[in-house]
Design a protein around this motif. Structure first.
Motif, PDB file in Angstrom:
ATOM      1  N   MET A  43       0.853  -1.188   0.000  1.00 26.98           N
ATOM      2  CA  MET A  43       0.000   0.000   0.000  1.00 26.98           C
ATOM      3  C   MET A  43       0.889   1.238   0.000  1.00 26.98           C
ATOM      4  N   THR A  44       0.526   2.220  -0.797  1.00 26.76           N
ATOM      5  CA  THR A  44       1.314   3.450  -0.899  1.00 26.76           C
ATOM      6  C   THR A  44       0.947   4.414   0.231  1.00 26.76           C
ATOM      7  N   GLY A  45       1.802   5.408   0.406  1.00 30.33           N
ATOM      8  CA  GLY A  45       1.517   6.439   1.401  1.00 30.33           C
ATOM      9  C   GLY A  45       0.228   7.180   1.099  1.00 30.33           C
ATOM     10  N   SER A  46      -0.009   7.472  -0.167  1.00 28.77           N
ATOM     11  CA  SER A  46      -1.239   8.181  -0.514  1.00 28.77           C
ATOM     12  C   SER A  46      -2.462   7.309  -0.239  1.00 28.77           C
ATOM     13  N   ALA A  47      -2.363   6.002  -0.470  1.00 34.66           N
ATOM     14  CA  ALA A  47      -3.490   5.097  -0.177  1.00 34.66           C
ATOM     15  C   ALA A  47      -3.774   5.040   1.321  1.00 34.66           C
ATOM     16  N   LEU A  48      -2.727   5.066   2.137  1.00 39.11           N
ATOM     17  CA  LEU A  48      -2.916   5.108   3.593  1.00 39.11           C
ATOM     18  C   LEU A  48      -3.632   6.388   4.018  1.00 39.11           C
ATOM     19  N   LEU A  49      -3.252   7.505   3.420  1.00 38.43           N
ATOM     20  CA  LEU A  49      -3.891   8.780   3.742  1.00 38.43           C
ATOM     21  C   LEU A  49      -5.354   8.778   3.323  1.00 38.43           C
ATOM     22  N   VAL A  50      -5.654   8.259   2.150  1.00 38.09           N
ATOM     23  CA  VAL A  50      -7.042   8.166   1.695  1.00 38.09           C
ATOM     24  C   VAL A  50      -7.861   7.346   2.682  1.00 38.09           C
ATOM     25  N   ASP A  51      -7.304   6.235   3.154  1.00 37.08           N
ATOM     26  CA  ASP A  51      -7.997   5.403   4.124  1.00 37.08           C
ATOM     27  C   ASP A  51      -8.216   6.152   5.440  1.00 37.08           C
ATOM     28  N   ALA A  52      -7.193   6.805   5.946  1.00 37.80           N
ATOM     29  CA  ALA A  52      -7.308   7.525   7.220  1.00 37.80           C
ATOM     30  C   ALA A  52      -8.340   8.645   7.139  1.00 37.80           C
ATOM     31  N   PHE A  53      -8.271   9.456   6.087  1.00 38.12           N
ATOM     32  CA  PHE A  53      -9.243  10.536   5.952  1.00 38.12           C
ATOM     33  C   PHE A  53     -10.646   9.995   5.712  1.00 38.12           C
ATOM     34  N   GLY A  54     -10.747   8.849   5.050  1.00 41.31           N
ATOM     35  CA  GLY A  54     -12.051   8.210   4.859  1.00 41.31           C
ATOM     36  C   GLY A  54     -12.670   7.767   6.170  1.00 41.31           C
ATOM     37  N   ARG A  55     -11.867   7.232   7.062  1.00 46.52           N
ATOM     38  CA  ARG A  55     -12.369   6.812   8.379  1.00 46.52           C
ATOM     39  C   ARG A  55     -12.857   8.014   9.187  1.00 46.52           C
ATOM     40  N   ALA A  72      -5.609  22.912   2.436  1.00 47.81           N
ATOM     41  CA  ALA A  72      -5.628  23.948   1.396  1.00 47.81           C
ATOM     42  C   ALA A  72      -4.291  24.668   1.332  1.00 47.81           C
ATOM     43  N   ASP A  73      -3.721  24.987   2.494  1.00 49.55           N
ATOM     44  CA  ASP A  73      -2.429  25.661   2.524  1.00 49.55           C
ATOM     45  C   ASP A  73      -1.344  24.790   1.895  1.00 49.55           C
ATOM     46  N   ALA A  74      -1.294  23.530   2.275  1.00 49.67           N
ATOM     47  CA  ALA A  74      -0.271  22.622   1.745  1.00 49.67           C
ATOM     48  C   ALA A  74      -0.430  22.408   0.245  1.00 49.67           C
ATOM     49  N   ALA A  75      -1.678  22.371  -0.214  1.00 48.51           N
ATOM     50  CA  ALA A  75      -1.958  22.101  -1.622  1.00 48.51           C
ATOM     51  C   ALA A  75      -1.949  23.357  -2.485  1.00 48.51           C
ATOM     52  N   TYR A 106     -20.293  20.445   4.902  1.00 47.79           N
ATOM     53  CA  TYR A 106     -18.996  21.117   4.898  1.00 47.79           C
ATOM     54  C   TYR A 106     -17.879  20.092   4.997  1.00 47.79           C
ATOM     55  N   HIS A 107     -18.043  19.118   5.895  1.00 49.62           N
ATOM     56  CA  HIS A 107     -16.988  18.111   6.020  1.00 49.62           C
ATOM     57  C   HIS A 107     -16.835  17.323   4.729  1.00 49.62           C
ATOM     58  N   SER A 108     -17.925  17.019   4.055  1.00 53.66           N
ATOM     59  CA  SER A 108     -17.851  16.293   2.780  1.00 53.66           C
ATOM     60  C   SER A 108     -17.088  17.093   1.730  1.00 53.66           C
ATOM     61  N   ALA A 109     -17.335  18.394   1.675  1.00 56.74           N
ATOM     62  CA  ALA A 109     -16.622  19.246   0.714  1.00 56.74           C
ATOM     63  C   ALA A 109     -15.122  19.257   1.001  1.00 56.74           C
ATOM     64  N   VAL A 110     -14.768  19.360   2.274  1.00 61.68           N
ATOM     65  CA  VAL A 110     -13.351  19.356   2.660  1.00 61.68           C
ATOM     66  C   VAL A 110     -12.748  17.977   2.400  1.00 61.68           C
ATOM     67  N   THR A 139      -9.614  17.164   0.104  1.00 57.81           N
ATOM     68  CA  THR A 139      -8.476  16.468   0.709  1.00 57.81           C
ATOM     69  C   THR A 139      -8.092  15.252  -0.123  1.00 57.81           C
ATOM     70  N   LEU A 140      -9.083  14.424  -0.471  1.00 57.15           N
ATOM     71  CA  LEU A 140      -8.788  13.211  -1.245  1.00 57.15           C
ATOM     72  C   LEU A 140      -8.214  13.539  -2.615  1.00 57.15           C
ATOM     73  N   ALA A 141      -8.731  14.571  -3.243  1.00 59.32           N
ATOM     74  CA  ALA A 141      -8.206  14.972  -4.552  1.00 59.32           C
ATOM     75  C   ALA A 141      -6.723  15.326  -4.452  1.00 59.32           C
ATOM     76  N   TYR A 142      -6.330  15.917  -3.324  1.00 55.19           N
ATOM     77  CA  TYR A 142      -4.933  16.293  -3.129  1.00 55.19           C
ATOM     78  C   TYR A 142      -4.069  15.105  -2.729  1.00 55.19           C
ATOM     79  N   VAL A 143      -4.449  14.368  -1.687  1.00 53.55           N
ATOM     80  CA  VAL A 143      -3.568  13.319  -1.166  1.00 53.55           C
ATOM     81  C   VAL A 143      -3.503  12.096  -2.074  1.00 53.55           C
ATOM     82  N   SER A 144      -4.495  11.894  -2.918  1.00 56.61           N
ATOM     83  CA  SER A 144      -4.513  10.714  -3.799  1.00 56.61           C
ATOM     84  C   SER A 144      -3.358  10.686  -4.789  1.00 56.61           C
ATOM     85  N   ASP A 145      -2.833  11.847  -5.114  1.00 55.18           N
ATOM     86  CA  ASP A 145      -1.774  11.931  -6.115  1.00 55.18           C
ATOM     87  C   ASP A 145      -0.377  12.144  -5.536  1.00 55.18           C
ATOM     88  N   LEU A 146      -0.246  12.089  -4.227  1.00 53.86           N
ATOM     89  CA  LEU A 146       1.064  12.338  -3.624  1.00 53.86           C
ATOM     90  C   LEU A 146       1.970  11.125  -3.797  1.00 53.86           C
TER      91      LEU A 146
END
Length: 168
Positions: free
Chosen positions: A1-13, A57-60, A106-110, A114-121
């Motif tokens: 599993m890649t780092g980006s996949a781990l982030l997607v999972d964590a933010f999904g939870r 948003a700042d990081a991206a 609001y959380h869904s929008a964020v 978030t996923l759009a950004y971390v998915s490609d890292l």
């Protein structure tokens, strides 16, 4: 599993728990505070979402969903648009009143942003310095883990308050 996949999972939870925690509660229930100095479910969910929105948003290099997508106007809180809740007084916590639909929306929008950004890292991206105001400077990896840790703590607190509320 890649780092980006781990982030997607964590933010999904986090997202799943946010939606489950606010689901079915009235604005009055979301504003419930265990005591006068405690945080409400609404404040906890709003705050964790504001921090995720602000930091990602700042990081991206993106606009925050809060003001860029009009969520600040929908919430219409008596707070500065830049406010994330950090350091709020008890009186400021009490001003954060919102419906479950607004909080989840609001959380869904964020979450989507978030996923759009971390998915490609990739691995190299995680070492990039995103904040030089700390010593040592904060890398993207550290910032992302910090956001996840903060969000997990606050959504857990909100779920606890919901449990207390259900037992009243």
């Amino acid at each position: 599993m890649t780092g980006s996949a781990l982030l997607v999972d964590a933010f999904g939870r986090i997202h799943e728990t946010v939606v489950d925690t606010v689901g079915g509660l009235s604005a009055e229930e979301l504003a419930f505070r265990v005591d006068d100095s405690a945080n409400s479910i609404a404040w906890l969910i709003w705050h964790l979402t504001r921090i995720q929105d602000d930091h990602i948003a700042d990081a991206a290099g993106l606009d925050q969903a809060w003001d860029g997508q009009g969520w600040a106007k929908r919430f219409a809180l008596p707070l500065p648009v830049s406010d994330t809740g950090y350091g709020h007084t008890s009186a400021e916590v009490a001003t954060v009143v919102a419906s479950a639909e607004l909080l989840a929306g609001y959380h869904s929008a964020v979450h989507e942003q978030t996923l759009a950004y971390v998915s490609d890292l990739d691995g190299d991206a995680f070492a990039r310095v995103v904040d030089t105001s700390w010593n040592p400077p904060v890398t993207l990896a550290v910032r992302l883990i910090s956001v996840i840790g903060d969000a997990l703590q606050h959504v857990g607190q909100a779920a606890f308050v919901r449990g207390v509320l259900s037992r009243r």
